[in-house]
Design an enzyme around this catalytic site. Structure first.
Site, short mmCIF file in Angstrom:
data_model
loop_
_atom_site.label_atom_id
_atom_site.label_comp_id
_atom_site.label_asym_id
_atom_site.label_seq_id
_atom_site.Cartn_x
_atom_site.Cartn_y
_atom_site.Cartn_z
N ASP A 152 46.45 34.42 37.69
CA ASP A 152 45.33 33.80 38.28
C ASP A 152 45.12 33.97 39.58
O ASP A 152 46.10 33.61 40.59
CB ASP A 152 45.42 32.25 37.78
CG ASP A 152 44.29 31.59 38.02
OD1 ASP A 152 43.19 31.85 37.43
OD2 ASP A 152 44.20 30.78 38.98
N THR B 81 38.02 34.42 40.56
CA THR B 81 38.76 34.22 41.86
C THR B 81 38.98 35.64 42.02
O THR B 81 38.67 35.87 43.40
CB THR B 81 39.77 33.52 41.73
OG1 THR B 81 40.69 33.50 40.51
CG2 THR B 81 39.15 32.07 41.38
N THR B 82 39.60 36.51 41.49
CA THR B 82 40.33 37.55 41.93
C THR B 82 38.99 38.69 42.20
O THR B 82 39.09 39.29 43.33
CB THR B 82 41.03 38.32 40.83
OG1 THR B 82 41.85 37.47 40.22
CG2 THR B 82 41.79 39.59 41.38
N ASP C 271 40.51 28.03 32.40
CA ASP C 271 39.80 29.15 32.87
C ASP C 271 38.77 29.19 31.69
O ASP C 271 37.39 29.16 31.78
CB ASP C 271 40.18 30.58 33.02
CG ASP C 271 40.92 30.56 34.36
OD1 ASP C 271 40.98 29.75 35.27
OD2 ASP C 271 41.36 31.99 34.51
P1 ADP Z 1 39.30 37.10 37.91
O1 ADP Z 1 40.09 36.32 38.58
O2 ADP Z 1 38.15 37.75 38.59
O3 ADP Z 1 38.47 36.24 36.52
P2 ADP Z 1 40.33 38.70 36.01
O4 ADP Z 1 41.91 39.26 36.09
O5 ADP Z 1 40.14 37.52 34.77
O6 ADP Z 1 40.02 38.06 37.31
O7 ADP Z 1 39.35 40.20 35.37
C1 ADP Z 1 38.16 39.72 35.26
C2 ADP Z 1 37.51 41.18 35.17
O8 ADP Z 1 37.96 41.82 33.96
C3 ADP Z 1 35.95 40.91 34.97
O9 ADP Z 1 35.40 41.91 35.69
C4 ADP Z 1 35.70 41.26 33.61
O10 ADP Z 1 34.81 41.63 33.23
C5 ADP Z 1 36.94 42.04 33.04
N1 ADP Z 1 37.20 42.19 31.53
C6 ADP Z 1 37.46 41.16 31.08
N2 ADP Z 1 37.67 41.68 29.68
C7 ADP Z 1 37.35 42.99 29.43
C8 ADP Z 1 37.39 43.98 28.46
N3 ADP Z 1 37.70 43.72 27.32
N4 ADP Z 1 37.18 45.17 29.11
C9 ADP Z 1 36.99 45.29 30.11
N5 ADP Z 1 36.89 44.55 31.28
C10 ADP Z 1 36.94 43.32 30.90
MG MG Z 2 39.34 35.79 35.05
#
Ligand code: ADP
Ligand code: MG
Length: 538
Positions: A63, A96-97, A389
């Site tokens: 996270d 957030t990331t 989340d």
């Molecule tokens: P954040 O802290 O920004 O939420 P995450 O590590 O949760 O970071 O990653 C979020 C990103 O991963 C988003 O751009 C989301 O669209 C992408 N994402 C989530 N699930 C999938 C998937 N199954 N295939 C491709 N991208 C995905």
């Molecule tokens: Mg996320």
């Protein structure tokens, strides 16, 4: 002609000052370093980080906000980037990331522009135009959400987290929890996440987690002679101790013969007995006390077949009051049947190694609790973060009613649309808008990188798809290439994306406008010469 004039000092001795390009590149370097430190966690294939604080406590997480919170960051511009993560977490619970990574990329691209002699204020103006346009585009690309999609929104948020292995299960709990507390306020859906109480309990597996309609107390009944469960419970909520009152002043009682002692003890016993009788007379069958309950009182309660808990948390008392409709009473003499709350069942259950009390079937159906389980403390903590989340994005998507496709698809679509928008603007602002457009591609590029795919090829494939109008195409992190994200069912709330882009842009602008850093602290975090060597710990 000024030669011979004495220099004038206007700052206190020890004040450090960097200005102009050097201040700028220093700030940008620091901000980029923060963004780079969380980059590798982005997306389904992102890695986790293990953070060890000065006390030796370990946090393992994926996270972004948690990582940045745990890192001890000094640099003022770096701190501004961390603020983005905090804002994002507070308003949207997720993304957030992404927000931090976009901010880092915006700054990186503006550095290139500054090198080409584009003035920072022009860059800022271009970024402002681009982010306004991005908001419009987000609205245009948004899709109305239905209940099945809410579940997909939760799953998307859980993907890539260690709890992701059971994402269907947690997504289902999140959606049910949100739907049961959602309220309709003048046609607008409002979800107050405070109505969803989360209890963590170590032991068992994540799949032992459950949604309970009611309140869960991490407490056991005070006496083993009490019933384990009470149906159609009348609940007394008491926030004073059920004990013999201590005198305010120091008093000494001199006891000269044994009969006096037993009389004295008898009186104490009688007093406690009368307290229990008063409670019983009100019709209460369950007592939840915020303070202590004397052993003797416990004994009388057990004898009377009452169920009691002591030292309940204040927040639990308030939640119980809301759920059961009972009133919290301080003076037991005032307790009457009107003050009692209702619950169709109050029951002690063995959860893992310990006992917990479940208060269910309350008149206020809006009170729900989620019991989160996991093998070890670290697992439960990360499940909690993942669940927060998931429940957060479901609430946001349910409130707003709109989502976007994920996997970098929206970033690619907006990037494409901004490129053509830039052409209509012209001049140097056009360069800034193009830089903004390019910066958004950091999301699909990083998703590809973290999945071990070739980032350049992925971006080429993605641009090609988007130029053919396939606006839902994003990165296929599992098989490589690009895929329609609406078919892959990867959805995220529009608000998450919008907020991420807006706060990244605002912060980049704020950092870019700084050309003078005056720091009065001794041992300023600014290294000389604009060099920033990244963060030691990462
Ligand atoms: P954040 O802290 O920004 O939420 P995450 O590590 O949760 O970071 O990653 C979020 C990103 O991963 C988003 O751009 C989301 O669209 C992408 N994402 C989530 N699930 C999938 C998937 N199954 N295939 C491709 N991208 C995905
Ligand atoms: Mg996320």
């Amino acid at each position: 002609m000024y030669s011979g004039q004495q220099p004038i000092f206007i700052l206190k001795e020890g004040t450090e000052r960097t200005s102009g390009r050097s201040a700028q590149s220093n700030n940008i370097a620091a901000a980029k370093a923060v963004a780079d430190s969380v980059r590798s966690t982005l997306g389904p294939k992102g890695m986790d980080k293990m953070l060890v604080d000065s006390m030796g406590d370990v946090v393992i997480t994926n996270d972004g906000a948690t990582i940045l919170k745990e890192m001890d960051i000094e640099h003022p511009a770096a701190k501004m980037i961390i603020e983005i993560a905090k804002t994002q977490e507070q308003h949207c619970y997720d993304g957030t990331t992404s927000a931090v990574v976009i901010a880092g990329e915006l700054l990186k691209r503006s550095e290139d522009l500054v090198e080409q002699n584009v003035h920072p204020t022009v860059i800022c103006e271009g970024f402002r135009l681009a982010s306004d346009k991005a908001s419009e585009l987000i609205e245009a690309h948004s899709i109305a959400v239905n209940q099945d999609m809410l579940e997909e929104v939760a799953k998307t948020a859980l993907t890539g987290k260690s709890a992701g292995a059971v994402k269907e299960f947690l997504a289902d709990i999140s959606v049910r929890a949100v739907l049961s507390v959602a309220q309709d306020a003048d046609g607008e859906i409002v979800v107050d996440l405070d109505d969803i109480k989360v209890q963590k309990k170590q032991g068992g597996s994540i799949k032992d987690s459950s949604l309970v309609d009611g309140i869960i107390l991490d407490k056991e009944r005070v006496h083993s002679g009490m019933p384990r469960s009470v149906t159609d419970a009348k609940v007394a909520l008491i926030n004073s101790a059920i004990e013999v009152k201590k005198t305010e002043v120091d008093a000494k009682i001199q006891i000269t013969d044994p009969s006096m002692l037993s009389q004295f003890l008898d009186e104490e016993e009688q007093y406690l007995k009368s307290l229990v009788e008063k409670i019983q007379a009100s019709g209460a069958s369950v007592i939840i006390c915020q303070k202590g309950i004397d052993d003797m009182a416990q004994h009388y309660m057990a004898k009377a077949g009452l169920f009691a808990i002591r030292r309940a948390k204040k927040s639990d008392m308030e939640a119980l009051s809301k759920a059961t409709g009972g009133r919290i009473v301080t003076n037991i003499d005032d307790l009457s049947s009107d003050d009692l709350g209702n619950a169709s069942k109050v029951e002690e259950r063995k959860i893992g190694e310990s006992d917990m009390v479940f208060v269910t079937g309350c008149p206020d159906a809006k009170s729900v609790s989620v019991l989160l389980r996991g093998g070890t403390e670290h697992v439960v903590d990360e499940v909690r973060r993942a669940f927060d989340d998931a429940v957060g994005v479901v609430a946001v998507a349910h409130e707003d009613g709109v989502v976007l496709t994920g996997g970098g698809s929206v970033a690619a679509a907006i990037s494409r649309d901004l490129r053509s928008y830039a052409e209509g603007i012209g001049g140097r602002e056009q360069m800034a808008i193009e830089a903004f457009s390019g910066a958004l591609e950091v999301i699909p590029r990083t998703l590809a990188e973290n999945a071990g795919l070739d980032p350049v090829n992925t971006i080429i494939d993605l641009r090609k798809a988007h130029s053919e109008g396939k606006s839902h195409f994003g990165v296929n992190v599992y098989e490589g290439g690009v895929v329609d994200m609406s078919e892959a069912q990867v959805f995220e709330p529009s608000r998450v994306v919008e907020q991420a882009i807006q706060s990244a842009s605002e912060t980049a602008v704020m950092i870019l406008r700084i050309d003078d850093v005056i720091s009065s602290r001794a041992g300023s975090p600014m290294p000389e010469g604009g060099e920033f060597d990244g963060m030691g710990m990462m």
